[in-house]
Design a protein around this motif. Structure first.
Motif, PDB file in Angstrom:
ATOM      1  N   PHE A 279      10.096  54.749  64.539  1.00  0.00           N
ATOM      2  CA  PHE A 279      10.721  55.698  63.625  1.00  0.00           C
ATOM      3  C   PHE A 279      11.470  54.944  62.528  1.00  0.00           C
ATOM      4  O   PHE A 279      11.401  55.304  61.354  1.00  0.00           O
TER       5      PHE A 279
ATOM      6  N   LYS B 158       9.037  53.519  59.991  1.00  0.00           N
ATOM      7  CA  LYS B 158       8.581  54.567  59.085  1.00  0.00           C
ATOM      8  C   LYS B 158       9.647  54.825  58.019  1.00  0.00           C
ATOM      9  O   LYS B 158       9.343  54.909  56.821  1.00  0.00           O
ATOM     10  N   TYR B 159      10.894  54.883  58.469  1.00  0.00           N
ATOM     11  CA  TYR B 159      12.003  55.117  57.543  1.00  0.00           C
ATOM     12  C   TYR B 159      12.098  53.983  56.526  1.00  0.00           C
ATOM     13  O   TYR B 159      12.240  54.216  55.321  1.00  0.00           O
TER      14      TYR B 159
ATOM     15  N   SER C 184      13.196  67.143  59.634  1.00  0.00           N
ATOM     16  CA  SER C 184      14.464  66.416  59.536  1.00  0.00           C
ATOM     17  C   SER C 184      14.275  64.985  59.038  1.00  0.00           C
ATOM     18  O   SER C 184      15.169  64.432  58.411  1.00  0.00           O
ATOM     19  N   PHE C 185      13.085  64.382  59.276  1.00  0.00           N
ATOM     20  CA  PHE C 185      12.846  63.047  58.749  1.00  0.00           C
ATOM     21  C   PHE C 185      12.992  63.053  57.228  1.00  0.00           C
ATOM     22  O   PHE C 185      13.636  62.177  56.644  1.00  0.00           O
ATOM     23  N   TYR C 186      12.416  64.066  56.593  1.00  0.00           N
ATOM     24  CA  TYR C 186      12.480  64.124  55.133  1.00  0.00           C
ATOM     25  C   TYR C 186      13.879  64.451  54.654  1.00  0.00           C
ATOM     26  O   TYR C 186      14.312  63.974  53.608  1.00  0.00           O
TER      27      TYR C 186
ATOM     28  N   VAL D 109      21.805  59.191  59.752  1.00  0.00           N
ATOM     29  CA  VAL D 109      21.165  59.884  60.864  1.00  0.00           C
ATOM     30  C   VAL D 109      22.224  60.431  61.815  1.00  0.00           C
ATOM     31  O   VAL D 109      22.120  61.556  62.300  1.00  0.00           O
TER      32      VAL D 109
ATOM     33  N   SER E 137      14.267  62.692  68.771  1.00  0.00           N
ATOM     34  CA  SER E 137      13.158  62.645  67.828  1.00  0.00           C
ATOM     35  C   SER E 137      13.500  61.912  66.540  1.00  0.00           C
ATOM     36  O   SER E 137      12.625  61.379  65.891  1.00  0.00           O
ATOM     37  N   THR E 138      14.758  61.891  66.134  1.00  0.00           N
ATOM     38  CA  THR E 138      15.092  61.167  64.909  1.00  0.00           C
ATOM     39  C   THR E 138      16.017  59.995  65.210  1.00  0.00           C
ATOM     40  O   THR E 138      16.809  59.600  64.374  1.00  0.00           O
TER      41      THR E 138
END
Lengths: 437, 294
Positions: free
Chosen positions: B73, B76-77, B156-158, B232, B243-244
């Motif tokens: 994760f 990806k970030y 929430s990632f975005y 975060v 998940s995040t």
């Protein structure tokens, strides 16, 4: 030559800087030594003692200070000891870090506050808690409170200050208007939900943004099951023999029921927002303990609410109030002033003075000497406790509680199945056993 | 000569010593201590602990799906942040550079979010996402605004990226602005006279001249994005579930809220350290080669 002298000067400056640090330490050491001698020899008549306390409850500083002042007076009168108390009150966030560092570096405070259920087992194992079983205050503790400060081998190692008795909160006004009473079985709960929905009232406030809130269902479910069908659950888990699949229906039957009949956007609502929603009557019930009472009353001072036990199945015997203790006072076994420290602990449950302290801090009664009138919701919870409808908070390791919070959040968001959550819990408990063997 | 060089060393040491000693005491020694603990099973409380070799590292990479998930994760970030933050910052810088009169105003406006502490901006945006946007959606019938911005793991990632960009772009933009001002006007004029379009001028003249700024910005973004925590923490708390959860949060959780496995958490931090080290070396190595002198 000029350069040389400059260089020397700078070196000298650096050296003084270091020496400055050094002499500071020396100064401290000197002070400490001074303290020792004064406490050792003192004046001929009165012995003087410095008692170090570590209580991370800044909001009660005044109450503690007053109480300590009274204790100092009493100690002088009874035993002719001059006590000076150094009360350390760090913020709650990093208190346990500071305390751990102090303990690990052999600089333990004489009296310190720890969390009864979460911290006693590991601190006791590390040998940082004095055995208090023979102290007079133990006899005054209520039977419902004592188990939470007793170790697995039957020793009382702390004095509970803050205790909790909780299940879920319900809005009394809505319940009276609809002619409802708190349900005692899951089927009754469904009826209540049906009646509320018929009147367009959302039955439950959901607030799952912080993972400790969905986590609350676990102690309730496990507590209920342990008192009825599965008394050995925690022991089995500690021996790596049990599994959370035994608890599957106890946890998820009621959790699903709450989720299906709750407010929307639960993963974005935190505890405070939930309290505001509950206070505004957006839901008739809220899975939460009375520790949010102050927040609720702040946003709606007129709200009439109560505490009731949460049904987890159709056995009314399993519908129980959860009893646990949080902030508790312990004594360090390495304390040089153990006698005075123990005197203070006994004074906390003093026959006369104790009522005032506990009332001032709005704590629940923990002892037979407490006779003051508490809040209506606490009285309500206490009636359940007196009727035997309560269970001791099951000794679930903190890491498992964290895991269940995260797991149930993910379950609510549709990312984990029931079995995934239970498997993750089994794994968390196993790794707890591995780490703490 | 030898006497002089000796004196030189003494004065160097004398000047460096105060800062170095503090650095040594409060950063270097704890870092090495942390690395040492990563080979033990210390729990932060017990007086004794045992040395378990590489056990922690093997467990982290092999038997800890949450750690691996948080690692992926975070990667990806990092990827999103490096690309988007630099593009946005560069575009803003170029546009602001073309304005002569309002330059100061726009520079201030876009830099402002950077002056708010990250955790506070995260809380501000929590309010925007959970209260303001749904209200706007209700009033204006733009229903796509009314969704779970931080409660739904897919979205929430975005949301996290949006807040990070809002907070971080301004700083990069200032660095790019400074670099753009260092590009000699004569080169650009020469290109225009040779018939280059504005885009060609930018690509062939400006961009090569500001590569050193690109190197710095990439370095800062890469470094910062790997170590992301506050955004975060403030927005989702790593949730729903894990998940995040980013890597720093996973380490924090391991050390301070689960079983207090300090040794294991230290091992995870060492892994993070090594990853950042490798990525940064590669990035600096590649980009240094592309830099040109005016």
């Amino acid at each position: 030559m000029k350069k040389m002298s400059k260089g020397l000067l700078v070196t000298f400056l650096a050296a003084t800087l270091l020496a400055g640090c050094g002499s500071n330490n020396g100064g401290n050491a000197g002070n400490a030594a001074g303290d020792n001698t004064s406490s050792g020899s003192g004046s001929a008549s009165a012995k003087s003692v410095t008692l170090k306390m570590f209580i991370a409850q800044t909001r009660f500083k005044e109450q503690y200070d007053n109480y300590i002042a009274e204790f100092v007076k009493k100690e002088k009168a009874d035993k002719n000891i001059d006590v000076s108390v150094q009360l350390e009150m760090p913020t709650a966030d990093n208190a346990s870090q500071i305390l751990k560092t102090r303990l690990a570096s052999n600089d333990a405070p004489d009296i310190f506050a720890i969390h009864a259920v979460n911290e006693i087992p590991s601190y006791y194992k590390a040998g940082y808690l004095e055995d208090l079983t023979s102290q007079p205050f133990v006899g005054k503790l209520l039977d419902s409170v004592k188990p939470s400060v007793t170790t697995t081998d039957g020793k009382v190692v702390a004095l509970p200050l803050e205790t909790l008795s909780w299940g879920y909160l319900y809005n009394k006004k809505i319940f009276t208007e609809q002619g409802l009473t708190p349900p005692t079985t899951l089927t009754e709960m469904k009826t209540v939900i049906g009646k509320l929905k018929a009147k367009n009232i959302t039955p439950f406030v959901l607030s799952y943004k912080e993972s400790w809130i969905p986590q609350l269902v676990l102690p309730l479910a496990v507590g209920g099951m342990m008192k009825t069908e599965d008394p050995e659950f925690v022991n089995k888990m500690n021996k790596d023999e049990g599994s959370f699949s035994e608890m599957k229906s106890a946890i998820f039957d009621v959790f699903d029921l709450i989720n299906e009949n709750g407010t929307a956007k639960a993963t974005e609502v935190g505890g405070d927002d939930g309290a505001a929603a509950f206070a505004a009557g957006k839901g008739a019930m809220w899975l939460m303990g009375p520790w949010y009472a102050e927040t609720i009353l702040k946003s709606n001072p007129d709200l009439d609410f109560g505490v009731a036990p949460l049904p987890i199945n159709d056995n009314p015997e399993a519908t129980l109030i959860n009893l646990s203790a949080s902030t508790s006072l312990a004594v360090s076994p390495t304390s040089k002033n153990k006698e005075v420290a123990l005197d203070f602990l006994n004074y906390v449950l003093d026959d006369q003075a104790s009522n005032g302290l506990f009332q001032a801090m709005k704590f629940n009664p923990v002892s037979t000497v407490h006779t003051y009138e508490s809040y209506p919701w606490i009285t309500e919870a206490t009636t359940y406790v007196k009727a035997g409808k309560s269970v001791q908070d099951p000794a679930i390791p903190q890491s498992v509680k964290d895991e269940v919070g995260k797991g149930l959040q993910a379950y609510y968001a549709g990312q984990m199945s029931q079995d995934d959550v239970l498997k993750a819990l089994d794994k968390a408990w196993k790794s707890y056993n591995k780490v703490n063997k | 000569m030898p006497v002089k060089s000796y004196k030189h060393i003494v004065s160097l040491l004398a000047f460096v010593a105060p800062a170095f000693i503090i650095y040594l005491l409060f950063l270097l020694i704890p870092t090495i201590g942390g690395m040492y603990y990563s080979f033990t099973d210390w729990n932060g409380l017990n007086r004794n602990y045992s040395f378990i070799g590489l056990g922690n590292f093997i467990e982290a990479l092999r038997e800890d799906p949450d750690f691996v998930h948080s690692l992926l994760f975070t990667l990806k970030y990092v990827l999103f942040m490096i690309v988007l933050q630099n593009i946005f910052a560069l575009v803003l810088a170029v546009f602001i550079e073309t304005k002569t009169r309002t330059k100061g105003f726009f520079r201030t406006i876009f830099f402002m979010p950077n002056m708010i502490s990250t955790i506070i901006s995260a809380f501000m945006w929590t309010f925007v996402f959970s209260q303001v946007l749904p209200q706007i959606a209700e009033k204006t019938a733009m229903s796509f605004l009314d969704q779970l911005w931080i409660g739904d793991p897919k979205v929430s990632f975005y949301s996290i990226i949006i807040v990070s960009l809002w907070n971080g772009v301004g700083y990069m933009m200032i660095i790019y602005l400074a670099a753009l001002q260092g590009v000699p006007q004569s080169l650009k004029e020469a290109a225009v006279i040779d018939g280059a379009s504005p885009f060609q001028t930018f690509r062939k003249v400006t961009l090569p001249m500001i590569t050193h700024a690109v190197t710095i910005c990439f370095f800062l973004t890469l470094n910062g994005a790997f170590k992301v925590f506050e955004v975060v923490y403030g927005l989702t708390g790593g949730g729903p579930g894990r998940s995040t959860q980013v890597i720093t949060m996973n380490i924090y959780e391991e050390a301070f809220s689960n079983n207090f496995r300090y040794g294991y958490a230290s091992a995870k931090s060492v892994i993070l350290f090594v990853i950042i080290l490798i990525f940064t070396f590669i990035q600096i190595g590649v980009m240094k080669r592309k830099e040109v002198e005016a």
